[in-house]
Design a protein around this motif. Structure first.
Motif, PDB file in Angstrom:
ATOM      1  N   LYS A  88      31.807   6.124  61.481  1.00  0.00           N
ATOM      2  CA  LYS A  88      31.199   6.451  60.184  1.00  0.00           C
ATOM      3  C   LYS A  88      29.878   7.204  60.317  1.00  0.00           C
ATOM      4  CE  LYS A  88      28.557   2.189  59.467  1.00  0.00           C
ATOM      5  NZ  LYS A  88      28.357   1.029  58.573  1.00  0.00           N
ATOM      6  N   ASN A  89      29.274   7.147  61.490  1.00  0.00           N
ATOM      7  CA  ASN A  89      27.969   7.785  61.680  1.00  0.00           C
ATOM      8  C   ASN A  89      28.030   9.162  62.316  1.00  0.00           C
ATOM      9  OD1 ASN A  89      26.288   5.599  60.697  1.00  0.00           O
ATOM     10  ND2 ASN A  89      26.935   4.471  62.511  1.00  0.00           N
ATOM     11  N   GLY A  90      29.161   9.490  62.951  1.00  0.00           N
ATOM     12  CA  GLY A  90      29.224  10.794  63.592  1.00  0.00           C
ATOM     13  C   GLY A  90      30.421  10.969  64.496  1.00  0.00           C
ATOM     14  N   VAL A  91      30.387  12.072  65.238  1.00  0.00           N
ATOM     15  CA  VAL A  91      31.409  12.412  66.225  1.00  0.00           C
ATOM     16  C   VAL A  91      30.696  12.611  67.556  1.00  0.00           C
ATOM     17  CG1 VAL A  91      33.255  14.019  66.866  1.00  0.00           C
ATOM     18  CG2 VAL A  91      32.787  13.542  64.448  1.00  0.00           C
ATOM     19  N   TYR A  92      31.282  12.082  68.620  1.00  0.00           N
ATOM     20  CA  TYR A  92      30.625  12.075  69.925  1.00  0.00           C
ATOM     21  C   TYR A  92      31.602  12.518  71.013  1.00  0.00           C
ATOM     22  CZ  TYR A  92      28.258   8.659  66.957  1.00  0.00           C
ATOM     23  OH  TYR A  92      27.670   8.019  65.901  1.00  0.00           O
ATOM     24  N   LEU A 101      27.522   8.926  75.373  1.00  0.00           N
ATOM     25  CA  LEU A 101      28.134   9.638  74.256  1.00  0.00           C
ATOM     26  C   LEU A 101      27.190  10.734  73.801  1.00  0.00           C
ATOM     27  CD1 LEU A 101      29.684   6.746  72.126  1.00  0.00           C
ATOM     28  CD2 LEU A 101      30.915   8.482  73.443  1.00  0.00           C
ATOM     29  N   GLN A 102      27.653  11.971  73.871  1.00  0.00           N
ATOM     30  CA  GLN A 102      26.855  13.110  73.421  1.00  0.00           C
ATOM     31  C   GLN A 102      27.208  13.400  71.971  1.00  0.00           C
ATOM     32  OE1 GLN A 102      28.207  15.854  76.447  1.00  0.00           O
ATOM     33  NE2 GLN A 102      26.434  15.439  77.751  1.00  0.00           N
ATOM     34  N   ILE A 103      26.199  13.488  71.131  1.00  0.00           N
ATOM     35  CA  ILE A 103      26.420  13.672  69.700  1.00  0.00           C
ATOM     36  C   ILE A 103      26.898  15.101  69.421  1.00  0.00           C
ATOM     37  CG2 ILE A 103      25.347  13.639  67.419  1.00  0.00           C
ATOM     38  CD1 ILE A 103      23.383  11.568  68.527  1.00  0.00           C
ATOM     39  N   VAL A 104      28.042  15.204  68.745  1.00  0.00           N
ATOM     40  CA  VAL A 104      28.632  16.498  68.401  1.00  0.00           C
ATOM     41  C   VAL A 104      28.371  16.834  66.938  1.00  0.00           C
ATOM     42  CG1 VAL A 104      30.803  17.803  68.257  1.00  0.00           C
ATOM     43  CG2 VAL A 104      30.435  16.194  70.143  1.00  0.00           C
ATOM     44  N   LYS A 105      28.612  15.865  66.055  1.00  0.00           N
ATOM     45  CA  LYS A 105      28.400  16.039  64.612  1.00  0.00           C
ATOM     46  C   LYS A 105      27.858  14.728  64.054  1.00  0.00           C
ATOM     47  CE  LYS A 105      30.904  20.023  64.149  1.00  0.00           C
ATOM     48  NZ  LYS A 105      30.491  21.290  63.512  1.00  0.00           N
ATOM     49  N   THR A 106      27.119  14.813  62.975  1.00  0.00           N
ATOM     50  CA  THR A 106      26.667  13.620  62.280  1.00  0.00           C
ATOM     51  C   THR A 106      27.480  13.439  61.004  1.00  0.00           C
ATOM     52  OG1 THR A 106      24.949  14.874  61.138  1.00  0.00           O
ATOM     53  CG2 THR A 106      24.335  13.790  63.203  1.00  0.00           C
TER      54      THR A 106
END
Length: 209
Positions: A88-92, A101-106
């Protein structure tokens, strides 16, 4: 998952198992479950799932650099299967070598995965992607690339199934997904979205008496 640090990645906790389960019992309990509670699973559980799915189990120094061994095999050791995590918080993106986990999208983008309702209900989903750029030994041989990437996806998928069975978590390997939309959303180049595994606690329905 929430990132409390001002950075573009989330450091995953070290692996930890509270209990041990006999392998035979895990195999007996493996099921495809499509009904999920919305209750979130812990970051520790996420860490364990990712490592079990396709994490680094060992390393070896060679003349060409460090060699990584994974929990899932891959044809010619291409290690082309990559994992993206949706919650629910993003895509990693799961960087297995660093176990982060590297953040791709929020934001909550789970609905892009597909039309099936459990993608929105399950607290987290693991998207398996075959990065064809890594399959250098096959010299654009499409038959072998398609065959072996599908096989290698299956190994990672089964690892997710077995971990979930051991931990009493629900999951299902889903191929009815929005492949092209996911690929565009993740800006994939020469890569193919293979499967998505929603994961969560099983929803129990109680019949009224």
């Amino acid at each position: 998952m929430e990132n409390s640090q001002l950075s573009n990645y989330i450091k995953l906790p070290q692996l930890y198992w509270e209990e041990q389960t006999l392998f035979r019992e895990v195999l007996m309990k493996r099921r495809s479950i499509r009904f999920f509670q919305s209750t979130e699973i812990s970051i520790q559980e996420v860490s364990n799932i990712l490592w079990s799915a396709n994490g680094v189990s060992d390393t070896q120094e060679t003349s060409e650099g460090k060699l990584y061994f994974k929990t899932a095999p891959s044809a010619s050791n291409h290690q082309e299967i990559e994992i993206y995590v949706f919650d629910k918080n993003g895509v990693y993106f799961y960087n297995s070598e660093l176990h982060i986990l590297q953040i791709v999208k929020t934001g909550d983008n789970r609905s892009i995965l597909g039309k099936l309702p459990f993608f929105r209900k399950a607290p987290i989903s693991f998207c398996l992607v075959a990065n064809m750029n890594k399959m250098v030994r096959y010299n654009k041989d499409e038959f072998r690339i398609n065959l072996y990437s599908a096989m290698d996806t299956g190994y990672v998928s089964q690892n997710i199934y077995l971990y979930c069975a051991a931990r009493k978590l629900a999951t299902v390997a889903c191929g009815m997904i929005n492949r092209s939309e996911i690929g565009e959303f993740l800006c994939l180049q020469n890569a193919k979205v293979m499967l998505v595994h929603p994961v969560g606690f099983k929803k129990i329905y109680v019949n009224a008496s």
